[in-house]
Write an enzyme that holds these catalytic residues in place. Structure first.
Site, PDB file in Angstrom:
ATOM      1  N   SER A  60      18.587  -8.741  34.011  1.00 33.13           N
ATOM      2  CA  SER A  60      18.154 -10.045  33.509  1.00 33.13           C
ATOM      3  C   SER A  60      18.921 -11.222  34.076  1.00 33.13           C
ATOM      4  CB  SER A  60      18.227 -10.061  31.983  1.00 33.13           C
ATOM      5  OG  SER A  60      17.193  -9.258  31.447  1.00 33.13           O
ATOM      6  N   TYR A 299      29.622 -20.646  30.711  1.00 34.28           N
ATOM      7  CA  TYR A 299      28.226 -20.251  30.861  1.00 34.28           C
ATOM      8  C   TYR A 299      28.156 -18.803  31.342  1.00 34.28           C
ATOM      9  CZ  TYR A 299      27.517 -25.246  30.468  1.00 34.28           C
ATOM     10  OH  TYR A 299      27.543 -26.537  30.027  1.00 34.28           O
ATOM     11  N   ASP A 302      23.771 -12.403  32.249  1.00 39.89           N
ATOM     12  CA  ASP A 302      24.009 -10.964  32.282  1.00 39.89           C
ATOM     13  C   ASP A 302      22.719 -10.225  32.564  1.00 39.89           C
ATOM     14  OD1 ASP A 302      26.583 -11.538  31.530  1.00 39.89           O
ATOM     15  OD2 ASP A 302      26.360 -10.870  29.455  1.00 39.89           O
ATOM     16  N   GLY A 303      22.843  -8.935  32.852  1.00 39.46           N
ATOM     17  CA  GLY A 303      21.654  -8.122  33.022  1.00 39.46           C
ATOM     18  C   GLY A 303      21.964  -6.649  33.012  1.00 39.46           C
ATOM     19  N   GLY A 307      20.854   2.043  33.813  1.00 42.07           N
ATOM     20  CA  GLY A 307      21.926   2.671  34.570  1.00 42.07           C
ATOM     21  C   GLY A 307      22.748   1.734  35.426  1.00 42.07           C
TER      22      GLY A 307
END
Length: 458
Positions: A60, A299, A302-303, A307
């Site tokens: 993401s 700020y 993330d993602g 896995g």
């Protein structure tokens, strides 16, 4: 202060073993210079060492890239953030007529649109985002438009991607290449798995037990529906190139202006509150999470894929950015440990701990008890012996593969009337945070955890 890379490498090596993560690539942008290192292996099967040139799935974090491309349209005067989506996608329709007419790009960037991810399977072809938009004609609302923050894993940013496609007259992958990757001089950032050189790619891993160790994920990549919201792969250096844009008023490391300084200000200063402020941050901006580290604004983007995991933190007060890409996890405590080692070396503010529970709170537990669910997620909140418990219901197939029960019970420890800590049920988990809130009708209407909102159904 300077970064002690040998010490960081040694500490990361220890932490990788402790957490059962095969590798981590880390990059730091500080004082205008990039420092990189990589530790571990790309795959537990090949044992090939990871390097700073290894490409990882960013999940993401892709949303921030898509937000930058969309803000280019804003700079060009081609779209406005507060105009209805229908202005740019005529005929745009979901189940709620008011939402169909009023939802805006800003709602999508904020994750306040409330549209359920009921897009079906639009396939893997170049028309995937066009088909997604067509498929949601009957999509219901999880919550009223603009009522709360509720993370949209794929749909919201796919709609933004479709607006980009319609304007530029080409598939989203080409839009990203021509608008961002090529002008920024990026040669290791890709938006679709078929573009990736497999010899450079990290392999994702899952962990069922520390005794067994990490195993190669059975799901190599996310479906193409996640493209604008989750399918970019990159290296730490090129993730830091995006960070450079955000920290330097829209200018890339090669001097290319990507977006205007005004657009960067809009991306960072236009915000909505997040119901659960503790796990990631108390506010959501346009494609970025806003964190409060001991009074300092940081700020984040993330993602996670199945896995692989990505973390980026931007410290605007010192024009510093830290990126970490791994082929295991996610574990919040791993990220905190690694980043705090780096931040301490640099003499900077560190990642705050989660709050402590408040044993003095006297809550009416009946207001929280109920079932909160959406397709693929079910949380059952119950009360017993003066305590609240949350039962997480897991898909039986997933539970069997992970060697977990399909119902996991957690105790909820109150921090406030709406915020709770959820201690781990086993050693492979970290403490999580949960918000149960909106007592308009006397009992809570929503449960918010891991950025996602789940409405009361029972």
């Amino acid at each position: 202060m300077t970064l002690d890379v040998p010490r960081i490498r040694a500490r990361v090596t220890e932490l990788l073993a402790e957490y059962g993560i095969p590798s981590a690539a880390i990059g730091v942008l500080h004082d205008g210079e990039v420092t990189e290192t990589a530790v571990g292996v790309k795959s537990v099967e090949t044992r090939e060492p990871t390097t700073t040139d290894t490409v990882y799935q960013c999940g993401s974090m892709t949303k921030t890239w898509t937000a930058l491309a969309f803000m280019q349209l804003v700079d060009e005067g081609k779209v406005e953030l507060d105009e209805p989506v229908r202005t740019y996608l005529p005929g745009f329709t979901v189940a709620d007529p008011e939402v169909s007419a009023k939802v805006t790009p800003r709602h999508l960037l904020y994750h306040t649109n409330g549209i359920e991810e009921a897009h079906g399977d639009p396939g893997e072809d170049d028309d995937v985002y066009e088909r997604m938009v067509e498929n949601i004609a009957g999509a219901p609302q999880v919550f009223p438009l603009g009522h709360t923050h509720g993370y949209s894993a794929a749909l919201g940013y796919a709609i933004l991607g479709r607006i980009l496609e319609v304007h530029d007259g080409k598939p989203w992958d080409d839009v990203m290449r021509e608008r961002l990757f090529d002008p920024m001089g990026l040669t290791s950032t890709y938006s679709w798995r078929e573009q990736v050189d497999d010899t450079r790619a990290a392999t994702g891993h899952l962990l069922r037990s520390l005794e067994e160790g990490p195993i190669v994920t059975p799901v190599d990549y996310l479906p193409r529906v996640f493209g604008p919201g989750g399918n970019i792969t990159s290296t730490t250096r090129e993730v830091l190139a995006m960070a450079h844009v955000l920290l330097n008023e829209g200018t890339a490391p090669n001097g290319k202006r990507v977006v205007s300084a005004e657009s960067i200000r809009e991306m960072t200063r236009s915000r909505v509150p997040v119901p659960d402020p503790y796990m990631f941050g108390p506010e959501w901006a346009l494609g970025l999470i806003v964190c409060d580290w001991h009074g300092h604004t940081v700020y984040a983007t993330d993602g996670s894929t199945i896995g692989q995991n990505a973390r980026l933190r931007l410290l605007p007060d010192t024009s510093t950015a830290i990126a970490m890409l791994t082929n295991g996890g996610p574990r919040e405590s791993f990220y905190r440990n690694v980043f705090n080692e780096i931040l301490t070396d640099l003499g900077m503010v560190t990642v705050p701990d989660l709050p402590a529970p408040d044993p003095t709170l006297n809550l009416d537990l009946s207001r929280y008890v109920g079932v909160y669910e959406r397709p693929g997620a079910r949380y059952e909140v119950s009360a017993e012996g003066g305590k609240l418990y949350l039962t997480l219901v897991i898909d039986p197939t997933q539970a069997e593969f992970l060697n977990k029960p399909d119902r996991i019970i957690y105790e909820l420890l109150p921090v406030s009337e709406t915020h709770f800590l959820m201690p781990p049920a086993d050693s492979l988990e970290d403490t999580q945070t949960v918000a149960i809130y909106d007592f308009t009708n006397g009992t809570a209407r929503y449960l918010h955890t891991n950025c996602r909102v789940n409405p009361r159904t029972e």
